[in-house]
Enzyme design. Structure first.
Site, PDB file in Angstrom:
ATOM      1  N   GLU A 112       0.833  -1.203   0.000  1.00  0.00           N
ATOM      2  CA  GLU A 112       0.000   0.000   0.000  1.00  0.00           C
ATOM      3  C   GLU A 112       0.867   1.252   0.000  1.00  0.00           C
ATOM      4  O   GLU A 112       0.581   2.226  -0.710  1.00  0.00           O
ATOM      5  CB  GLU A 112      -0.928  -0.016   1.221  1.00  0.00           C
ATOM      6  CG  GLU A 112      -2.005  -1.095   1.122  1.00  0.00           C
ATOM      7  CD  GLU A 112      -2.810  -1.247   2.404  1.00  0.00           C
ATOM      8  OE1 GLU A 112      -4.040  -1.404   2.310  1.00  0.00           O
ATOM      9  OE2 GLU A 112      -2.205  -1.209   3.505  1.00  0.00           O
ATOM     10  N   GLU A 132      -3.440 -10.556   3.655  1.00  0.00           N
ATOM     11  CA  GLU A 132      -4.410 -10.310   4.720  1.00  0.00           C
ATOM     12  C   GLU A 132      -5.439 -11.425   4.850  1.00  0.00           C
ATOM     13  O   GLU A 132      -5.871 -11.768   5.968  1.00  0.00           O
ATOM     14  CB  GLU A 132      -5.114  -8.956   4.490  1.00  0.00           C
ATOM     15  CG  GLU A 132      -4.286  -7.734   4.840  1.00  0.00           C
ATOM     16  CD  GLU A 132      -3.296  -7.347   3.745  1.00  0.00           C
ATOM     17  OE1 GLU A 132      -2.597  -6.339   3.929  1.00  0.00           O
ATOM     18  OE2 GLU A 132      -3.222  -8.054   2.702  1.00  0.00           O
TER      19      GLU A 132
END
Length: 256
Positions: A112, A132
């Site tokens: 990110e 994740e």
């Protein structure tokens, strides 16, 4: 040169090099590191135009420090996610061009963070991953808006569902990186490209960083009108006059 324990900051002329420094943690993003990055990007040293962002010990950033994450309430996680969004937006749209030198782990929040930068250089050791789903959590640092736009929603979904890893060459073909280089070569190329960017006209850099992502969010007609405004603004500056003169005189321009 100034230095903190967790984020090393070295300024040379118009270029600042930020080195995330969490030895033994693969530079996982903790609250202190997040705060140090915020402190720099929201109040950069005067005169800095370009940032090089990198890590230590063979890794860029392995993402969120899960040791901190597990103890947060839902409300705390909401605020934490929004603080990530605030920093990612500032990196992406704040006006400073950022070149990231990537190697090793570029995972989860590390991806990110990389996706918010403007030029991404990946060494052969680079691993891009969004794991994740394997941790029972969901991205919260802006990946759905940033990584999703680079990959497309379909490919990002597959990447998260399977925990798939991509290397440097695949990263370039998919848009996660712009350059694929040998191990140990990312920082040198980052310095070279940062120097080129710093020599551009400052308003042109600012408009590229500010206008292009916003135009991408607009309808075509609104985007083209915004492009015309940016072009008109940039083409009536002293730097534009200098750039044209330099071209006609066959010399390098000397911008402000």
């Amino acid at each position: 040169m100034t230095m903190s324990d967790i984020l090393k900051i070295e300024v040379e002329g118009q270029i600042a090099t930020l080195t995330m420094n969490r030895p033994g943690k693969r530079n996982a993003m903790c609250e202190e590191l997040l705060g140090a990055l915020e402190g720099f990007y929201f109040n950069p040293p005067e005169g800095v135009r370009v940032v090089i962002l990198t890590g230590i010990e063979g890794h860029f950033c392995s993402g969120l420090d899960l040791a901190e994450h597990v103890h947060r309430s839902a409300e705390e996680n909401l605020y934490h996610s929004r603080s990530w969004h605030k920093l990612m937006d500032q990196i992406r749209l704040g006006g400073l061009a950022t070149v990231s030198a990537l190697f090793g782990a570029v995972i989860g929040g590390g991806l990110e963070l990389a996706a918010a930068t403007h030029v991404r250089i990946a060494e052969a050791s680079t691993i891009f991953q969004l794991p994740e789903g394997r941790r029972g959590i969901f991205v919260g640092g802006g990946a759905t808006a940033s990584v999703g736009r680079l990959l497309g929603a379909d490919r990002m979904t597959e990447m998260m569902l399977t925990g798939r890893k991509y290397g440097a060459d695949d990263g370039v073909s998919l848009g996660l990186a712009h350059y694929s280089v040998a191990n140990g070569a990312a920082l040198a190329l980052a310095q070279e490209l940062a120097g080129k960017i710093a020599r551009n006209a400052p308003l042109s850099n600012y408009l590229m960083i500010q206008a292009i992502p916003r135009i991408n969010d607009m309808s075509q007609s609104d985007g083209l009108f915004t492009e015309s405004l940016a072009a008109a603004l940039s083409q009536t500056t002293p730097d534009a006059e200098e750039g044209l003169r330099a071209f006609l005189e066959k010399r390098a321009p000397k911008f402000r």
